[in-house]
Structure formats: C-alpha cells, structure tokens
Design a protein around this motif. Structure first.
Motif, PDB file in Angstrom:
ATOM      1  N   LEU A 170       0.849  -1.070  -0.203  1.00 12.69           N
ATOM      2  CA  LEU A 170       0.012   0.053  -0.013  1.00 12.69           C
ATOM      3  C   LEU A 170       1.105   1.048  -0.056  1.00 12.69           C
ATOM      4  N   GLU A 171       0.602   2.136  -0.889  1.00 12.17           N
ATOM      5  CA  GLU A 171       1.327   3.560  -0.900  1.00 12.17           C
ATOM      6  C   GLU A 171       0.592   4.418  -0.508  1.00 12.17           C
ATOM      7  N   ILE A 172       1.099   5.139   0.524  1.00  9.97           N
ATOM      8  CA  ILE A 172       0.330   6.300   1.039  1.00  9.97           C
ATOM      9  C   ILE A 172       0.838   7.784   0.707  1.00  9.97           C
ATOM     10  N   ASP A 173      -0.048   8.678   0.279  1.00 12.49           N
ATOM     11  CA  ASP A 173       0.564  10.145   0.004  1.00 12.49           C
ATOM     12  C   ASP A 173       0.344  11.068   1.114  1.00 12.49           C
ATOM     13  N   PHE A 174      -0.887  10.980   1.919  1.00 14.10           N
ATOM     14  CA  PHE A 174      -1.089  11.515   2.924  1.00 14.10           C
ATOM     15  C   PHE A 174      -2.503  10.988   3.691  1.00 14.10           C
ATOM     16  N   ILE A 175      -2.753  11.460   4.884  1.00 14.25           N
ATOM     17  CA  ILE A 175      -3.838  11.032   5.662  1.00 14.25           C
ATOM     18  C   ILE A 175      -4.150  12.444   6.357  1.00 14.25           C
ATOM     19  N   GLY A 176      -5.504  12.635   6.151  1.00 14.29           N
ATOM     20  CA  GLY A 176      -5.984  13.883   6.577  1.00 14.29           C
ATOM     21  C   GLY A 176      -7.563  13.787   7.145  1.00 14.29           C
ATOM     22  N   VAL A 177      -8.084  14.788   7.442  1.00 13.18           N
ATOM     23  CA  VAL A 177      -9.583  14.970   7.751  1.00 13.18           C
ATOM     24  C   VAL A 177     -10.252  16.070   6.958  1.00 13.18           C
ATOM     25  N   CYS A 178     -11.482  15.958   6.792  1.00 14.16           N
ATOM     26  CA  CYS A 178     -12.013  16.935   5.956  1.00 14.16           C
ATOM     27  C   CYS A 178     -13.591  17.338   6.289  1.00 14.16           C
ATOM     28  N   LYS A 179     -14.115  18.336   5.786  1.00 14.22           N
ATOM     29  CA  LYS A 179     -15.563  18.578   6.407  1.00 14.22           C
ATOM     30  C   LYS A 179     -16.245  18.530   4.970  1.00 14.22           C
ATOM     31  N   ASP A 180     -17.333  17.249   4.857  1.00 13.47           N
ATOM     32  CA  ASP A 180     -18.096  17.280   3.553  1.00 13.47           C
ATOM     33  C   ASP A 180     -19.453  17.738   4.224  1.00 13.47           C
ATOM     34  N   PRO A 181     -19.705  18.995   3.645  1.00 10.47           N
ATOM     35  CA  PRO A 181     -21.298  19.579   3.923  1.00 10.47           C
ATOM     36  C   PRO A 181     -22.080  18.585   3.502  1.00 10.47           C
ATOM     37  N   ALA A 182     -22.163  17.741   2.653  1.00 12.13           N
ATOM     38  CA  ALA A 182     -23.191  16.875   1.830  1.00 12.13           C
ATOM     39  C   ALA A 182     -23.578  15.884   2.850  1.00 12.13           C
ATOM     40  N   HIS A 183     -22.610  15.435   3.733  1.00  8.99           N
ATOM     41  CA  HIS A 183     -22.806  14.259   4.646  1.00  8.99           C
ATOM     42  C   HIS A 183     -23.372  14.906   5.905  1.00  8.99           C
ATOM     43  N   THR A 184     -24.376  14.391   6.303  1.00  7.79           N
ATOM     44  CA  THR A 184     -25.313  14.985   7.580  1.00  7.79           C
ATOM     45  C   THR A 184     -25.452  13.519   8.463  1.00  7.79           C
ATOM     46  N   GLU A 185     -24.932  12.588   8.169  1.00  8.63           N
ATOM     47  CA  GLU A 185     -25.369  11.565   9.071  1.00  8.63           C
ATOM     48  C   GLU A 185     -24.649  11.402  10.300  1.00  8.63           C
ATOM     49  N   GLU A 186     -25.072  11.220  11.390  1.00 11.54           N
ATOM     50  CA  GLU A 186     -24.526  11.181  12.607  1.00 11.54           C
ATOM     51  C   GLU A 186     -24.042  10.139  13.274  1.00 11.54           C
ATOM     52  N   PHE A 187     -24.449   9.026  12.853  1.00 11.25           N
ATOM     53  CA  PHE A 187     -24.144   7.629  13.081  1.00 11.25           C
ATOM     54  C   PHE A 187     -24.996   6.579  12.384  1.00 11.25           C
ATOM     55  N   ALA A 188     -24.316   5.713  11.855  1.00 11.46           N
ATOM     56  CA  ALA A 188     -25.069   4.659  10.578  1.00 11.46           C
ATOM     57  C   ALA A 188     -25.261   3.496  11.370  1.00 11.46           C
ATOM     58  N   TYR A 189     -25.326   3.295  12.850  1.00  9.93           N
ATOM     59  CA  TYR A 189     -25.884   1.795  13.447  1.00  9.93           C
ATOM     60  C   TYR A 189     -26.544   2.272  14.462  1.00  9.93           C
ATOM     61  N   GLU A 190     -27.339   1.331  14.693  1.00 11.22           N
ATOM     62  CA  GLU A 190     -28.296   1.121  15.863  1.00 11.22           C
ATOM     63  C   GLU A 190     -27.684   1.360  17.083  1.00 11.22           C
ATOM     64  N   LYS A 191     -28.252   2.214  17.905  1.00 10.26           N
ATOM     65  CA  LYS A 191     -27.575   2.441  19.367  1.00 10.26           C
ATOM     66  C   LYS A 191     -28.572   2.174  20.142  1.00 10.26           C
ATOM     67  N   TYR A 192     -28.248   1.076  21.268  1.00  6.09           N
ATOM     68  CA  TYR A 192     -29.290   0.441  22.177  1.00  6.09           C
ATOM     69  C   TYR A 192     -28.526   0.020  23.400  1.00  6.09           C
ATOM     70  N   LYS A 193     -29.032  -0.059  24.396  1.00 12.55           N
ATOM     71  CA  LYS A 193     -28.513  -0.801  25.768  1.00 12.55           C
ATOM     72  C   LYS A 193     -28.816  -2.117  25.905  1.00 12.55           C
ATOM     73  N   ARG A 194     -27.946  -3.013  26.306  1.00 13.84           N
ATOM     74  CA  ARG A 194     -28.271  -4.458  26.570  1.00 13.84           C
ATOM     75  C   ARG A 194     -29.298  -4.833  27.692  1.00 13.84           C
ATOM     76  N   ASN A 195     -29.430  -3.756  28.793  1.00 15.62           N
ATOM     77  CA  ASN A 195     -30.358  -3.886  29.745  1.00 15.62           C
ATOM     78  C   ASN A 195     -31.028  -2.621  29.941  1.00 15.62           C
ATOM     79  N   PRO A 196     -31.956  -2.184  29.109  1.00 17.20           N
ATOM     80  CA  PRO A 196     -32.505  -0.773  28.981  1.00 17.20           C
ATOM     81  C   PRO A 196     -33.492  -0.651  30.405  1.00 17.20           C
ATOM     82  N   GLN A 197     -33.468   0.623  30.773  1.00 18.56           N
ATOM     83  CA  GLN A 197     -34.275   0.941  32.136  1.00 18.56           C
ATOM     84  C   GLN A 197     -35.518   0.976  31.487  1.00 18.56           C
ATOM     85  N   VAL A 198     -36.542   0.453  32.471  1.00 12.55           N
ATOM     86  CA  VAL A 198     -38.107   0.478  32.193  1.00 12.55           C
ATOM     87  C   VAL A 198     -38.599   1.662  32.544  1.00 12.55           C
TER      88      VAL A 198
END
Length: 286
Positions: A258-286
C-alpha cells in the motif's frame, strides 16, 4: 477500544492492505507488483518501543527496573530543553487561537493534512507489529517512496499458526500511529470535532493500481474490542482520537503493498449522518 470501518464511498475499490481501518479513541475509559527501488528506512516494530511479548510459562526477567535505566547527562539536558519548549508552546498558543492559529482560520478550515510522508522523520511517528510477536511468520515494513514524497507499507501475510500447541490463529499485520505527547510526555489527543470524514490518498497493489482519494465518514466507524463488535455502540469521540491504524488479516496469504501520499480529515457539507448504526443498551431501564 477501537472504532473500525470497512466501508468506502460507492464506486471505490478497497486496497488490499486496508481491509480494516481503525481509529483508537478513549471509549473504554478505551504474483504481485514489485516494489520500486527506493531508499530504505525501516520503522522499529512494536516490541522495540513497548513491552516485549512474553509467552505463557516463560519466566520473567529477574532485572530490577532501575537496572535498565541508562544515565546520560547530555541526553537529559536535551530532554529538559525539548519539554520546556513544548510547555512554552502550550502556554502561548491559546493566546493566538486553537492550536496557535487565528480563530477565523480555524473556523473556516475545511481540510487538514494530519500525516504526510516528506522525509525520514515522518516514519518515526508510526509503529509496526505482526504475528511474529506470537511466533507467526507474517512480515510488515514501512519505508519512503521515490523522492521522499510517499511511503510504502509492504510485507507478506502468512496465516499459518505457530507450532507451539497454544496458538490457534495467526496471520495479521498492523501499522499504527504513535500516541501524540505534550510536554513531559503527557498524553494528548487529536481534536477532529470540526470535521466529519477521514481523507486518504492511497494506491493499492494490483486491484487498485491508480491513486485514489478515499473519504470515509466518521459516522461509518463502529466500536470493537479485540476484534469483536460491541453491542453498546455510540459515535466516535472526535475530540479524543488517540491513534489511527491499518490492519491486514483477511487470510489471503502472500505479499501486499500500500502506497500512502497523505492522511487527513475534511468537512463534507453533503454528509449529515450522525451515526450509521443502531444504538441500544443491553439492559434498558424501564
């Protein structure tokens, strides 16, 4: 804990050596193309900068901690100068703005290159490890490319476990950035809270022979621990990133590159998703 991601934007192929891309965060508290002829500067393996792996049943070294210390007055003086210079920078930078830059520049920043490979010193920010630490046969190396403008991550993957009667699985190679340190070796973290995507410019080893600009949204990273996906998922803590790493362990034995030029971060205004996966607790409070 490690946040891992194996997704790319549509239409992009995944280079062989980046089958698993991981970001380490404080969440638990945490035949092939031949290499071109380039100057070699090997990066020390993890065992040289961390505690050496000790196999079960092997006795510990009977050496007292202070017997391993090497006293050198000149090196100690250089270390003191270095840390006081870092401390002075930490004190004066906030007077200007975040990370010593004007506030308006920080607010308008859309892209940031975090790692680029423009000289031998850039390789010192990374550490390598493989299954050789547990008796395996995989190898991994990192060196600069032509004209010192890229780096080559290469080696050989071998999934055959060592014949020791204890280890059942083998076959992995990893490169990971080192933990950033403040003055007097205090740990600090990368703050990427102003960005929403990881940006890499890479070139693979056959199936992706051309340069690719790969952008991976941080919302696509999921929480794992020792290779196991966790039930209690939550978004990546972007203000407390410790390290970034690449792991190859897909049982496809043979050479990789694998050849790498650079690694960085960017701000993509078209991407608005906060989290792609389901968030849940194993023992939710009633």
């Amino acid at each position: 804990m490690v946040f891992a991601c194996d997704r790319l934007k549509p239409g992009m192929s995944f280079p062989k050596a980046t089958r698993l891309l991981s970001l380490r965060s404080l969440t638990s508290v945490h035949q092939q193309h031949l290499l071109p002829s380039v100057p070699t500067r090997l990066v020390p393996s993890r065992t040289l900068i961390q505690n050496e792996y000790r196999r079960p049943g092997k006795p510990r070294e009977n050496v007292l901690p202070w017997q391993k210390i090497k006293f050198d007055f000149s090196k100690g003086l250089e270390g003191i100068k270095k840390h006081f210079a870092l401390l002075m920078k930490e004190v004066t930078d906030p007077w200007v703005g975040p990370e010593g830059r004007p506030l308006i520049e920080h607010m308008l920043e859309q892209n940031r290159v975090v790692w680029e490979f423009r000289g031998p010193e850039s390789l010192e920010e990374w550490t390598l490890s493989s299954d050789r630490e547990i008796g395996g046969q995989s190898e991994i190396h990192l060196k600069l490319g032509r004209n010192h403008t890229t780096c080559f991550l290469y080696g050989t993957l071998c999934s055959a476990p060592p014949k020791d009667g204890e280890t059942r699985y083998s076959g992995y190679c990893t490169v990971r950035s080192k933990q950033p340190l403040a003055s007097f070796d205090r740990k600090k973290h990368h703050d990427w809270s102003s960005f929403n995507s990881l940006h890499l410019r890479v070139r693979g080893d056959g199936r992706g022979a051309h340069w690719q600009d790969v952008k991976i949204p941080f919302s696509k990273f999921f929480l794992t621990h020792r290779g196991r996906i966790q039930d209690d998922q939550h978004p990546l803590w972007l203000d407390k990133i410790n390290t970034i790493g690449f792991t190859l362990g897909d049982d496809a034995d043979g050479p990789f590159q694998l050849e790498i030029d650079f690694i960085g971060v960017c701000k993509d205004p078209a991407h608005t998703e906060e989290f792609a996966y389901e968030k849940y607790k194993r023992n939710p409070q009633v």
